[in-house]
Design a protein around this motif. Structure first.
Motif, PDB file in Angstrom:
ATOM      1  N   VAL A 152      -6.549   4.265  -1.252  1.00 42.04           N
ATOM      2  CA  VAL A 152      -7.250   3.210  -0.509  1.00 42.04           C
ATOM      3  C   VAL A 152      -7.935   3.894   0.671  1.00 42.04           C
ATOM      4  O   VAL A 152      -7.268   4.426   1.565  1.00 42.04           O
ATOM      5  N   TYR A 153      -9.260   3.897   0.630  1.00 43.88           N
ATOM      6  CA  TYR A 153     -10.000   4.632   1.650  1.00 43.88           C
ATOM      7  C   TYR A 153     -10.501   3.671   2.723  1.00 43.88           C
ATOM      8  O   TYR A 153     -11.453   2.922   2.499  1.00 43.88           O
ATOM      9  N   LEU A 154      -9.855   3.698   3.868  1.00 39.24           N
ATOM     10  CA  LEU A 154     -10.255   2.814   4.974  1.00 39.24           C
ATOM     11  C   LEU A 154     -10.679   3.664   6.175  1.00 39.24           C
ATOM     12  O   LEU A 154     -10.329   3.366   7.316  1.00 39.24           O
ATOM     13  N   ASP A 155     -11.413   4.736   5.887  1.00 39.78           N
ATOM     14  CA  ASP A 155     -11.885   5.599   6.962  1.00 39.78           C
ATOM     15  C   ASP A 155     -13.395   5.808   6.891  1.00 39.78           C
ATOM     16  O   ASP A 155     -13.926   6.804   7.384  1.00 39.78           O
ATOM     17  N   GLY A 156     -14.074   4.846   6.270  1.00 39.63           N
ATOM     18  CA  GLY A 156     -15.532   4.934   6.176  1.00 39.63           C
ATOM     19  C   GLY A 156     -16.211   4.759   7.529  1.00 39.63           C
ATOM     20  O   GLY A 156     -17.415   4.975   7.650  1.00 39.63           O
ATOM     21  N   GLY A 213     -18.134   8.168   5.710  1.00 39.34           N
ATOM     22  CA  GLY A 213     -18.379   7.313   4.547  1.00 39.34           C
ATOM     23  C   GLY A 213     -18.131   8.071   3.250  1.00 39.34           C
ATOM     24  O   GLY A 213     -18.206   9.300   3.193  1.00 39.34           O
ATOM     25  N   ALA A 214     -17.837   7.313   2.185  1.00 49.51           N
ATOM     26  CA  ALA A 214     -17.595   7.919   0.866  1.00 49.51           C
ATOM     27  C   ALA A 214     -18.905   8.464   0.275  1.00 49.51           C
ATOM     28  O   ALA A 214     -19.996   8.129   0.738  1.00 49.51           O
ATOM     29  N   VAL A 255       3.100   7.213  11.836  1.00 48.70           N
ATOM     30  CA  VAL A 255       2.900   6.100  10.896  1.00 48.70           C
ATOM     31  C   VAL A 255       1.657   6.379  10.048  1.00 48.70           C
ATOM     32  O   VAL A 255       1.683   6.238   8.815  1.00 48.70           O
ATOM     33  N   MET A 256       0.577   6.797  10.701  1.00 50.26           N
ATOM     34  CA  MET A 256      -0.651   7.053   9.932  1.00 50.26           C
ATOM     35  C   MET A 256      -0.446   8.223   8.972  1.00 50.26           C
ATOM     36  O   MET A 256      -0.920   8.178   7.828  1.00 50.26           O
ATOM     37  N   ALA A 257       0.266   9.249   9.419  1.00 54.41           N
ATOM     38  CA  ALA A 257       0.500  10.391   8.519  1.00 54.41           C
ATOM     39  C   ALA A 257       1.248   9.925   7.263  1.00 54.41           C
ATOM     40  O   ALA A 257       0.938  10.349   6.140  1.00 54.41           O
ATOM     41  N   GLU A 258       2.205   9.026   7.441  1.00 52.38           N
ATOM     42  CA  GLU A 258       2.984   8.534   6.299  1.00 52.38           C
ATOM     43  C   GLU A 258       2.123   7.631   5.402  1.00 52.38           C
ATOM     44  O   GLU A 258       2.214   7.689   4.170  1.00 52.38           O
ATOM     45  N   LEU A 259       1.264   6.823   6.049  1.00 48.13           N
ATOM     46  CA  LEU A 259       0.349   5.985   5.254  1.00 48.13           C
ATOM     47  C   LEU A 259      -0.537   6.868   4.378  1.00 48.13           C
ATOM     48  O   LEU A 259      -0.745   6.591   3.189  1.00 48.13           O
ATOM     49  N   ILE A 260      -1.070   7.922   4.974  1.00 50.25           N
ATOM     50  CA  ILE A 260      -1.971   8.808   4.225  1.00 50.25           C
ATOM     51  C   ILE A 260      -1.205   9.464   3.073  1.00 50.25           C
ATOM     52  O   ILE A 260      -1.708   9.571   1.954  1.00 50.25           O
ATOM     53  N   ARG A 261       0.041   9.855   3.362  1.00 53.08           N
ATOM     54  CA  ARG A 261       0.869  10.461   2.306  1.00 53.08           C
ATOM     55  C   ARG A 261       1.050   9.487   1.134  1.00 53.08           C
ATOM     56  O   ARG A 261       1.120   9.883  -0.013  1.00 53.08           O
ATOM     57  N   ARG A 262       1.076   8.188   1.464  1.00 53.63           N
ATOM     58  CA  ARG A 262       1.265   7.178   0.406  1.00 53.63           C
ATOM     59  C   ARG A 262      -0.069   6.629  -0.117  1.00 53.63           C
ATOM     60  O   ARG A 262      -0.104   5.592  -0.778  1.00 53.63           O
ATOM     61  N   GLY A 263      -1.150   7.301   0.222  1.00 50.24           N
ATOM     62  CA  GLY A 263      -2.433   6.953  -0.398  1.00 50.24           C
ATOM     63  C   GLY A 263      -3.248   5.891   0.326  1.00 50.24           C
ATOM     64  O   GLY A 263      -4.170   5.320  -0.252  1.00 50.24           O
ATOM     65  N   VAL A 264      -2.924   5.635   1.585  1.00 50.47           N
ATOM     66  CA  VAL A 264      -3.722   4.681   2.368  1.00 50.47           C
ATOM     67  C   VAL A 264      -4.323   5.450   3.547  1.00 50.47           C
ATOM     68  O   VAL A 264      -3.616   5.852   4.468  1.00 50.47           O
ATOM     69  N   VAL A 265      -5.630   5.676   3.476  1.00 51.13           N
ATOM     70  CA  VAL A 265      -6.260   6.545   4.467  1.00 51.13           C
ATOM     71  C   VAL A 265      -6.997   5.725   5.525  1.00 51.13           C
ATOM     72  O   VAL A 265      -8.038   5.122   5.269  1.00 51.13           O
ATOM     73  N   GLY A 266      -6.416   5.704   6.707  1.00 49.91           N
ATOM     74  CA  GLY A 266      -7.101   5.177   7.885  1.00 49.91           C
ATOM     75  C   GLY A 266      -7.127   6.312   8.876  1.00 49.91           C
ATOM     76  O   GLY A 266      -7.037   7.479   8.483  1.00 49.91           O
ATOM     77  N   PHE A 292     -10.781  -6.318  -1.731  1.00 46.76           N
ATOM     78  CA  PHE A 292      -9.712  -7.105  -1.107  1.00 46.76           C
ATOM     79  C   PHE A 292      -8.350  -6.551  -1.535  1.00 46.76           C
ATOM     80  O   PHE A 292      -7.400  -6.553  -0.760  1.00 46.76           O
ATOM     81  N   ALA A 293      -8.291  -6.041  -2.756  1.00 40.98           N
ATOM     82  CA  ALA A 293      -7.028  -5.446  -3.222  1.00 40.98           C
ATOM     83  C   ALA A 293      -6.663  -4.229  -2.366  1.00 40.98           C
ATOM     84  O   ALA A 293      -5.475  -3.941  -2.166  1.00 40.98           O
ATOM     85  N   ASP A 294      -7.671  -3.515  -1.882  1.00 43.56           N
ATOM     86  CA  ASP A 294      -7.393  -2.368  -0.996  1.00 43.56           C
ATOM     87  C   ASP A 294      -6.777  -2.854   0.315  1.00 43.56           C
ATOM     88  O   ASP A 294      -5.843  -2.236   0.850  1.00 43.56           O
ATOM     89  N   ALA A 295      -7.337  -3.942   0.838  1.00 40.01           N
ATOM     90  CA  ALA A 295      -6.820  -4.482   2.107  1.00 40.01           C
ATOM     91  C   ALA A 295      -5.360  -4.924   1.915  1.00 40.01           C
ATOM     92  O   ALA A 295      -4.499  -4.664   2.760  1.00 40.01           O
ATOM     93  N   GLU A 296      -5.111  -5.568   0.782  1.00 35.88           N
ATOM     94  CA  GLU A 296      -3.740  -6.042   0.512  1.00 35.88           C
ATOM     95  C   GLU A 296      -2.780  -4.864   0.387  1.00 35.88           C
ATOM     96  O   GLU A 296      -1.706  -4.852   0.990  1.00 35.88           O
TER      97      GLU A 296
END
Ligand SMILES: Cc1ncc(COP(=O)(O)O)c(C=O)c1O
Ligand SMILES: Nc1c(O)cccc1C(=O)C[C@H](N)C(=O)O
Length: 408
Positions: A33-37, A41-42, A358-369, A388-392
């Motif tokens: 889940v890429y939330l760092d655009g 940007g991708a 927290v962010m490092a752990e999120l990134i490890r689990r595939g959520v990049v902010g 929306f599925a990414d946000a969820e």
């Protein structure tokens, strides 16, 4: 909202999303889940092929001829006009090139030069500005005998006065995601007899911007965030048409000369947007940006804005549903009129670590902010490719991470 509901709602929202097909135009992996655009940007799929042609044929075969035959020389204005279409600027007022920092310098000094510095010696800078704008403005002020006054962007309209030469404002605050009222601030600063320089880094491509309609004087911004131009992609500079003849660039390089190949020792500025150029354009990254801008063909920015607000609203509701109460607090305004396209959550340090952990752990689990010191978790929502599925999923994983860290 019970835990099963958000996932179902996300699926329904994605099914009804008129921009959903745009995601296929980007090279994205579904596992992440890429939330760092709002930082980088991708990659739009069309970029690699275009660059391969630019390198192999235009550079490799045509070599020097490409300045003319491949349109390299005029690319800064051509790409500038494409960006202009996304920020409410009619053709001929935007040039692509240099970095945002360099363009802040050009715009702030040029704005000061448009004023009587004997009377107006104050540069207002958004107190929460992205640091580079503040550093550059301070240097520009020192060079021109002005002084800096830091004011809250929300108070900028009230603070501009008879001493103000220019107000430098971030349209969207990079840390909190707060959107400032560009038309109202522009009008108030103008009524005070001063000029505006808008930093659109976090709004260009994220929401509709109407520079011409608002009567903005100058604007700058980067293209590697919501415009997906790639790392280090050229920035842009907007100079309102009515000011172009008086735009006195502090960096009058040969590319901004009226007749560059005359190689004249005397400087004579070009007309129009080209006056904002400096040296040889960064052709490879400029043409990567040109290709990246193709994803905007046929896109209605009002639809982008509607989806952006729906995504951030939905994410905030999911956070409420999934995250243990009291662990995070949104610092992004709730009011739509004051929100850019990101959500920033303040996350105080818990027993097992702070927001950075927290962010490092999120990134490890595939959520990049990303993490902005000291305690902000930042999530950028890019309506052309965020689902929306990414946000969820992001909110759900955040809840799991915080719950796990609480127990440790
Ligand atoms: C608001 C803002 N202004 C300026 C910049 C920096 O621009 P550049 O590195 O292109 O000079 C950034 C991000 O890096 C930013 O978020
Ligand atoms: N420009 C960046 C870079 O070269 C490396 C890492 C991040 C950036 C960023 O864009 C930071 C960004 N402006 C921000 O809002 O925090």
């Amino acid at each position: 909202m019970s835990e099963a509901v958000p996932a179902k709602e996300a699926a329904a929202l994605d099914a009804a999303d008129g921009l959903a097909a745009k995601r296929a135009g980007f090279d994205l992996d579904d596992g992440v889940v890429y939330l760092d655009g709002n930082s980088l940007g991708a990659l739009p799929r069309g970029v690699a092929g275009r660059l391969s042609d630019v390198v192999g044929r235009e550079w490799g075969r045509l070599r020097i001829r490409s300045w003319e035959e491949s349109g390299w020389w005029t690319a800064p204005e051509r790409v500038g006009d494409r960006i202009g279409g996304l920020i409410g600027a009619a053709p001929g007022q935007v040039v692509a090139g240099d970095s945002t920092s360099v363009n802040v310098f050009k715009a702030v000094v040029a704005a000061i030069r448009l004023t009587d510095t004997g009377v107006r010696d104050e540069v207002l800078v958004d107190a929460a500005t992205f640091p580079t704008d503040g550093y550059i403005a301070r240097s520009a002020a020192r060079m021109t005998g002005c002084r800096i006054r830091a004011v809250d962007a929300a108070d900028m309209a009230r603070e501009a006065g008879p001493r103000t030469a220019v107000a430098l404002v971030n349209h969207v605050d990079y840390r909190t995601g707060r959107l400032h009222d560009l038309p109202a601030v522009t009008a108030a600063v103008r009524a005070a007899g001063a000029r505006t320089v808008w930093d659109l880094c976090h709004s260009a491509g994220a929401l509709p911007v109407h520079l011409d309609a608002a009567g903005a004087d100058f604007a700058v911004g980067c293209t590697y965030k919501y415009l997906n131009g790639g790392p280090g992609a050229p920035a842009f500079l907007y100079v309102r048409r009515a000011l172009q003849d008086r735009f006195d660039s502090p960096l009058p390089g040969w590319n901004s000369h009226a007749d560059p190949f005359a190689m004249d020792p005397a400087y004579a500025p070009a007309d129009g947007a080209a006056r904002g150029r400096v040296g040889t354009p960064e052709i490879l990254s400029l043409l990567a940006l040109d290709a990246a801008l193709d994803v905007w063909d046929g896109v209605d920015l009002a639809a982008v804005r509607a989806k952006s607000l729906a995504l951030t609203d939905f994410f905030l509701r999911c956070v409420e549903a999934y995250v243990p109460r009291g662990r995070v607090e949104s610092v992004t305004p709730e009011a739509h009129g004051e929100r850019g396209s990101q959500v920033s959550l303040r996350c105080a340090a818990g027993p097992a670590g702070g927001a950075g952990d927290v962010m490092a752990e999120l990134i490890r689990r595939g959520v990049v902010g990303d993490f902005r010191r000291p305690d902000v978790l930042r999530f950028g929502f890019t309506p052309l490719y965020t689902r929306f599925a990414d946000a969820e999923r992001a909110a759900r994983v955040l809840g799991e991470v915080l719950e796990g860290m609480q127990g440790r």
